[in-house]
Design a protein around this motif. Structure first.
Motif, PDB file in Angstrom:
ATOM      1  N   PRO A  44       0.827  -1.213   0.000  1.00  0.00           N
ATOM      2  CA  PRO A  44       0.000   0.000   0.000  1.00  0.00           C
ATOM      3  C   PRO A  44       0.858   1.260   0.000  1.00  0.00           C
ATOM      4  CG  PRO A  44      -0.008  -1.022   2.166  1.00  0.00           C
ATOM      5  CD  PRO A  44       0.712  -1.967   1.247  1.00  0.00           C
ATOM      6  N   ILE A  45       0.562   2.157  -0.905  1.00  0.00           N
ATOM      7  CA  ILE A  45       1.297   3.415  -0.952  1.00  0.00           C
ATOM      8  C   ILE A  45       0.377   4.589  -0.648  1.00  0.00           C
ATOM      9  CG2 ILE A  45       3.099   2.670  -2.523  1.00  0.00           C
ATOM     10  CD1 ILE A  45       1.483   3.760  -4.820  1.00  0.00           C
ATOM     11  N   ALA A  46      -0.911   4.340  -0.623  1.00  0.00           N
ATOM     12  CA  ALA A  46      -1.873   5.404  -0.334  1.00  0.00           C
ATOM     13  C   ALA A  46      -3.230   4.754  -0.117  1.00  0.00           C
ATOM     14  CB  ALA A  46      -1.939   6.405  -1.480  1.00  0.00           C
ATOM     15  N   ALA A  47      -4.230   5.576   0.129  1.00  0.00           N
ATOM     16  CA  ALA A  47      -5.590   5.056   0.273  1.00  0.00           C
ATOM     17  C   ALA A  47      -6.576   6.082  -0.253  1.00  0.00           C
ATOM     18  CB  ALA A  47      -5.890   4.727   1.737  1.00  0.00           C
ATOM     19  N   VAL A  48      -7.598   5.573  -0.925  1.00  0.00           N
ATOM     20  CA  VAL A  48      -8.714   6.418  -1.341  1.00  0.00           C
ATOM     21  C   VAL A  48      -9.774   6.328  -0.245  1.00  0.00           C
ATOM     22  CG1 VAL A  48     -10.463   6.846  -3.085  1.00  0.00           C
ATOM     23  CG2 VAL A  48      -8.226   5.949  -3.752  1.00  0.00           C
ATOM     24  N   ASN A  49     -10.349   7.443   0.078  1.00  0.00           N
ATOM     25  CA  ASN A  49     -11.232   7.493   1.243  1.00  0.00           C
ATOM     26  C   ASN A  49     -12.472   8.331   0.978  1.00  0.00           C
ATOM     27  OD1 ASN A  49     -11.325   9.785   3.837  1.00  0.00           O
ATOM     28  ND2 ASN A  49     -12.105   7.711   4.139  1.00  0.00           N
ATOM     29  N   MET A  50     -13.604   7.854   1.520  1.00  0.00           N
ATOM     30  CA  MET A  50     -14.826   8.650   1.493  1.00  0.00           C
ATOM     31  C   MET A  50     -15.448   8.586   2.873  1.00  0.00           C
ATOM     32  SD  MET A  50     -16.257   7.208  -2.140  1.00  0.00           S
ATOM     33  CE  MET A  50     -17.451   8.475  -2.455  1.00  0.00           C
ATOM     34  N   ALA A  51     -15.827   9.726   3.379  1.00  0.00           N
ATOM     35  CA  ALA A  51     -16.454   9.783   4.704  1.00  0.00           C
ATOM     36  C   ALA A  51     -17.822  10.424   4.564  1.00  0.00           C
ATOM     37  CB  ALA A  51     -15.589  10.582   5.668  1.00  0.00           C
TER      38      ALA A  51
END
Lengths: 294, 294
Positions: A236-243
């Motif tokens: 993992p180098i990053a994460a996509v996120n929705m809150a």
DNA sequence: ATCATCGTATTGAATGACAATACGAGATAT
DNA sequence: ATATCTCGTATTGTCATTCAATACGATGAT
């Protein structure tokens, strides 16, 4: 401790110091102390006087004086001639924003984040890992939120946030455990998971699902989902996120409408990778050894 | 010049050095050099090796080694263990974004900028002055532009941009002239005004109109308008700015639809001022003198 | 009016920064 | 395959630079 207490008569055997990291002769303490001045400023401390800076940074008055003088001279600090208050100057923005411009990931991810926003009408974030924290490095805000909050650059603990959990879940167990151990595991809400084994369990779950869902572990009334962006080595180098707020969304709706978009987005970003480690094409130009300094 | 050339036999009369600014004994050169490392990174130089950093910053190899080591140790630089390339780490974002969070003006202005955006559907910016440059400190992007550009934190010359001109126009002549003189007045387009007297003329015009309009002096095909935000002493502290493409807007449309909103916004922000100098209510707590250092 | 704390400036001292150097690894050229 | 070059890393003696104590005047609180 410059003027140290007089040495005892008996010769103390010199302890075998590591001579690495901060103890290395390569470590320039003045730089560290100077940067500490920046961290004295935050939401609650926007304008600081010399003595306050000294107190907050743990420097003595003389040191604070020298470093503030230097930063002021360089244009990183403003000084009110009347009240003698120091504040950050706009020039510090240069420091932060060059990062965003030099981060290939942000550049590559942005179009996909915009696409995800269009499809869901919700806020979409991209986060990276920085030690035990996640850092928001890109954001497409929803129109629902009226407040134009500056979350970019904000650090949040990884262990109890969806983006953090998504990344921890997909790295080697030892590594994620190490991060969890080093984290200051506070129970922000009564739902926050702080137990190491319990964390390992939710990591396993997230790894199986392909995404992490965190419900009210950091802020009440909020459900946050995140999917990892994996590199060629599946790290993992990053994460996509929705809150999203629970007032507008149920778990079922999230799973049906949001999760597919989330995971497609994360995978699309991963596929857009340039080189193996995400490094740009490099110029291998030999440079003449510089002799001059200063 | 650490190891200086041997002194000549005849005693050179010591030149009366100013002992101020950078020559002050309060100026910590190590901090300046360390910060110079950050500026080595930009869009074109995202990953740098030690020698490249040395070349760009003008430091010798040893110095570059010490400062990169320190910044790496502090978490501001990432290092690829394979290629030995340094890159900026997400932690530098903290530096930049604390500014945005500690700038009262940004906080106060944001709702008005959003309102202006709603009324016009165009991009609205807030800029501040930093030396001879303007810096974008807040932005509400238009939906027209698909590219999610990171202009926040960007510096542009004041003399040939609408926000800069709006601010220069409303400050004392000597001051604006001084800024114009110190500016590196490049003709970015064939419409760019670089002559000092010509600049004074457009400043007068802007002062009379209450806003500045700059047409294709910096980027072709673009018209940019800006109005100053004045403080209690009627000194410009910022500027509200809108930039639109000539393909969609004519001068007349701009004057009719955009300018009124622009000026109302700038004035509303000015009126929202808290204290006289825009300083927050201050805590006047006495602090114990710290003795320890380091 | 008195006292306390502030910010600023100065200075002698020594430490911590400095820069030269040496070495091994890796890449390139021969 | 070997030689050569440049790179990054580590070490070390030297001294210039940072350091911290101090003194002073201004400001504001008591």
């Amino acid at each position: 401790m410059r003027h140290a207490s007089p040495q005892p008569a008996v010769a103390v055997p010199p302890i075998r110091t590591p001579r690495v990291g901060r103890d290395s002769p390569l470590f320039v303490g003045s730089l560290e102390k100077g940067l500490r001045v920046f961290s004295a400023f935050d939401d609650a401390h926007r304008a600081l006087r010399l003595t306050e800076i000294a107190a907050v940074t743990g420097l003595d008055k003389s040191a604070a004086q020298r470093f503030t003088h230097t930063l002021h001279e360089l244009g990183y600090l403003r000084k009110d001639p009347k009240t003698k208050h120091y504040r950050l100057a706009p020039k510090v923005l240069e420091l932060g924003f060059t990062y965003l411009r030099t981060d290939n990931l942000v550049e590559r991810a942005t179009p996909y984040l915009l696409e995800a926003h269009k499809r869901t009408e919700e806020t979409v974030n991209l986060t990276e890992l920085d030690g035990t924290d996640i850092v928001y490095v890109a954001r497409v805000p929803s129109r629902h939120q009226i407040t134009f909050d500056v979350v970019l650059g904000t650090s949040l603990p990884a262990y109890c946030t969806a983006p953090g959990r998504a990344m921890l879940a997909f790295m080697p167990d030892e590594q994620s455990r190490s991060i969890a151990e080093r984290s200051n595991r506070i129970a922000y809400t009564d739902k926050t998971i702080t137990d190491l084994n319990a964390l390992a369990a939710v990591h396993a779950r997230a790894r199986r699902d392909g995404y992490a869902l965190v419900s009210e572990e950091f802020s009440p009334g909020e459900i946050s989902i995140a999917a990892p962006v994996l590199d060629f080595a599946r790290q993992p180098i990053a994460a996509v996120n929705m809150a999203v707020p629970m007032s507008r969304w149920t778990l079922q709706m999230i799973e049906r409408k949001l999760v597919p978009v989330l995971m497609e987005t994360a995978q699309a970003i991963a596929r857009s990778e340039g080189g193996p480690t995400g490094l740009p094409p490099l110029r291998r130009t030999r440079l003449p050894q510089t002799k001059r300094a200063r």
